[in-house]
Design a protein around this motif. Structure first.
Motif, PDB file in Angstrom:
ATOM      1  N   LEU A  16     -83.224   3.561 -31.671  1.00 58.88           N
ATOM      2  CA  LEU A  16     -83.483   3.703 -30.235  1.00 58.88           C
ATOM      3  C   LEU A  16     -82.268   3.281 -29.407  1.00 58.88           C
ATOM      4  O   LEU A  16     -81.999   3.857 -28.361  1.00 58.88           O
ATOM      5  N   CYS A  17     -81.547   2.265 -29.889  1.00 54.25           N
ATOM      6  CA  CYS A  17     -80.429   1.681 -29.145  1.00 54.25           C
ATOM      7  C   CYS A  17     -79.110   1.943 -29.849  1.00 54.25           C
ATOM      8  O   CYS A  17     -79.033   1.869 -31.078  1.00 54.25           O
ATOM      9  N   ASP A  18     -78.068   2.147 -29.068  1.00 50.18           N
ATOM     10  CA  ASP A  18     -76.723   2.327 -29.618  1.00 50.18           C
ATOM     11  C   ASP A  18     -76.098   0.946 -29.837  1.00 50.18           C
ATOM     12  O   ASP A  18     -75.310   0.451 -29.029  1.00 50.18           O
ATOM     13  N   TYR A  19     -76.473   0.344 -30.954  1.00 51.29           N
ATOM     14  CA  TYR A  19     -75.991  -0.997 -31.279  1.00 51.29           C
ATOM     15  C   TYR A  19     -74.483  -1.020 -31.510  1.00 51.29           C
ATOM     16  O   TYR A  19     -73.802  -1.958 -31.089  1.00 51.29           O
ATOM     17  N   ALA A  20     -73.945  -0.020 -32.171  1.00 52.27           N
ATOM     18  CA  ALA A  20     -72.511  -0.004 -32.494  1.00 52.27           C
ATOM     19  C   ALA A  20     -71.653  -0.087 -31.235  1.00 52.27           C
ATOM     20  O   ALA A  20     -70.718  -0.897 -31.156  1.00 52.27           O
ATOM     21  N   ALA A  21     -71.950   0.727 -30.242  1.00 51.19           N
ATOM     22  CA  ALA A  21     -71.173   0.716 -29.000  1.00 51.19           C
ATOM     23  C   ALA A  21     -71.380  -0.590 -28.245  1.00 51.19           C
ATOM     24  O   ALA A  21     -70.433  -1.165 -27.701  1.00 51.19           O
ATOM     25  N   LEU A  42     -76.251  -9.216 -25.317  1.00 48.61           N
ATOM     26  CA  LEU A  42     -75.978  -8.031 -26.133  1.00 48.61           C
ATOM     27  C   LEU A  42     -77.169  -7.089 -26.173  1.00 48.61           C
ATOM     28  O   LEU A  42     -77.055  -5.914 -25.811  1.00 48.61           O
ATOM     29  N   TYR A  43     -78.308  -7.570 -26.611  1.00 50.53           N
ATOM     30  CA  TYR A  43     -79.435  -6.674 -26.898  1.00 50.53           C
ATOM     31  C   TYR A  43     -79.992  -5.995 -25.654  1.00 50.53           C
ATOM     32  O   TYR A  43     -80.298  -4.810 -25.682  1.00 50.53           O
ATOM     33  N   ASP A  47     -77.220   0.620 -24.751  1.00 49.46           N
ATOM     34  CA  ASP A  47     -77.580   1.932 -24.219  1.00 49.46           C
ATOM     35  C   ASP A  47     -78.545   2.613 -25.181  1.00 49.46           C
ATOM     36  O   ASP A  47     -78.472   2.403 -26.400  1.00 49.46           O
ATOM     37  N   PRO A  48     -79.425   3.451 -24.670  1.00 53.97           N
ATOM     38  CA  PRO A  48     -80.281   4.238 -25.574  1.00 53.97           C
ATOM     39  C   PRO A  48     -79.453   5.250 -26.355  1.00 53.97           C
ATOM     40  O   PRO A  48     -78.430   5.739 -25.869  1.00 53.97           O
ATOM     41  N   MET A  49     -79.897   5.557 -27.554  1.00 50.18           N
ATOM     42  CA  MET A  49     -79.288   6.635 -28.337  1.00 50.18           C
ATOM     43  C   MET A  49     -79.584   7.954 -27.628  1.00 50.18           C
ATOM     44  O   MET A  49     -80.588   8.060 -26.897  1.00 50.18           O
ATOM     45  N   PRO A  50     -78.754   8.981 -27.831  1.00 48.97           N
ATOM     46  CA  PRO A  50     -79.025  10.280 -27.198  1.00 48.97           C
ATOM     47  C   PRO A  50     -80.428  10.789 -27.534  1.00 48.97           C
ATOM     48  O   PRO A  50     -80.843  10.775 -28.699  1.00 48.97           O
ATOM     49  N   TRP A  87     -85.363  -5.053 -23.066  1.00 52.86           N
ATOM     50  CA  TRP A  87     -84.848  -3.692 -23.236  1.00 52.86           C
ATOM     51  C   TRP A  87     -85.998  -2.685 -23.263  1.00 52.86           C
ATOM     52  O   TRP A  87     -85.934  -1.641 -22.598  1.00 52.86           O
ATOM     53  N   VAL A  88     -87.024  -2.990 -24.009  1.00 51.37           N
ATOM     54  CA  VAL A  88     -88.165  -2.075 -24.113  1.00 51.37           C
ATOM     55  C   VAL A  88     -88.806  -1.876 -22.739  1.00 51.37           C
ATOM     56  O   VAL A  88     -89.083  -0.747 -22.335  1.00 51.37           O
ATOM     57  N   GLU A  89     -89.031  -2.948 -22.003  1.00 48.75           N
ATOM     58  CA  GLU A  89     -89.624  -2.809 -20.673  1.00 48.75           C
ATOM     59  C   GLU A  89     -88.723  -1.979 -19.756  1.00 48.75           C
ATOM     60  O   GLU A  89     -89.197  -1.079 -19.065  1.00 48.75           O
ATOM     61  N   ASN A  90     -87.432  -2.247 -19.774  1.00 45.34           N
ATOM     62  CA  ASN A  90     -86.498  -1.549 -18.882  1.00 45.34           C
ATOM     63  C   ASN A  90     -86.368  -0.063 -19.200  1.00 45.34           C
ATOM     64  O   ASN A  90     -86.183   0.748 -18.292  1.00 45.34           O
TER      65      ASN A  90
END
Length: 155
Positions: A16-21, A42-43, A47-50, A87-90
């Motif tokens: 769900l999240c772009d952890y690498a970036a 960090l968490y 950003d969300p993944m595409p 993050w989930v709420e946002n």
């Protein structure tokens, strides 16, 4: 009698999240730190993944699916528990917060599908249902995941 809904679990980091970036940005912010992910921020800043948000919401709202986020914590970072929830709420809203599970033992959750980027490490290899390896040739992105479920349960 109502039809049993398929239970689907979705991982957060790299799914769900772009952890690498996000990690790269955080490491640049704290260059001398061996584990920059232990610093707050960090968490919740990932950003969300595409296509992740639209695809997740399609799964979440589908009448034949019961969808949960199943994410492992960074056990050395107590901030990650709250930040993942934020993050989930946002990004997905309060209705999805109610379906957030944070556990380093993914095999303890019973269900039909687990969408995860790792084949093992947090119990994914012991999960009773089907492990859908996100980023693999079969499920390289959210478009492929959504297409799979549309053929499985209909539009």
């Amino acid at each position: 009698m109502t039809e049993k809904k398929a239970i689907v679990y979705v991982d957060m980091d790299h799914v769900l999240c772009d952890y690498a970036a996000g990690f790269a940005r955080h490491k640049a912010k704290y260059p001398g730190r061996a584990f920059p992910q232990s610093k707050p921020g960090l968490y919740e800043s990932l950003d969300p993944m595409p296509d992740a948000i639209d695809s997740y919401m399609w799964l979440h709202e589908h009448p034949k699916l019961d969808v949960y986020i199943l994410t492992a914590p960074s056990i050395k970072n107590p901030h990650c528990y709250a930040e993942k929830r934020i993050w989930v709420e946002n990004h997905l809203g309060m209705a999805v917060v109610e379906n957030l599970i944070i556990s380093p033992h993914k095999h303890l959750s019973k269900g039909d599908y687990l969408i995860d980027d790792m084949p093992s490490g947090k119990g994914q290899d012991l999960f009773d249902g089907e492990l859908m390896l996100f980023g693999s040739d079969e499920f390289p992105n959210w478009t492929s995941v959504t297409r799979y479920f549309k053929t499985l349960v209909g539009r």
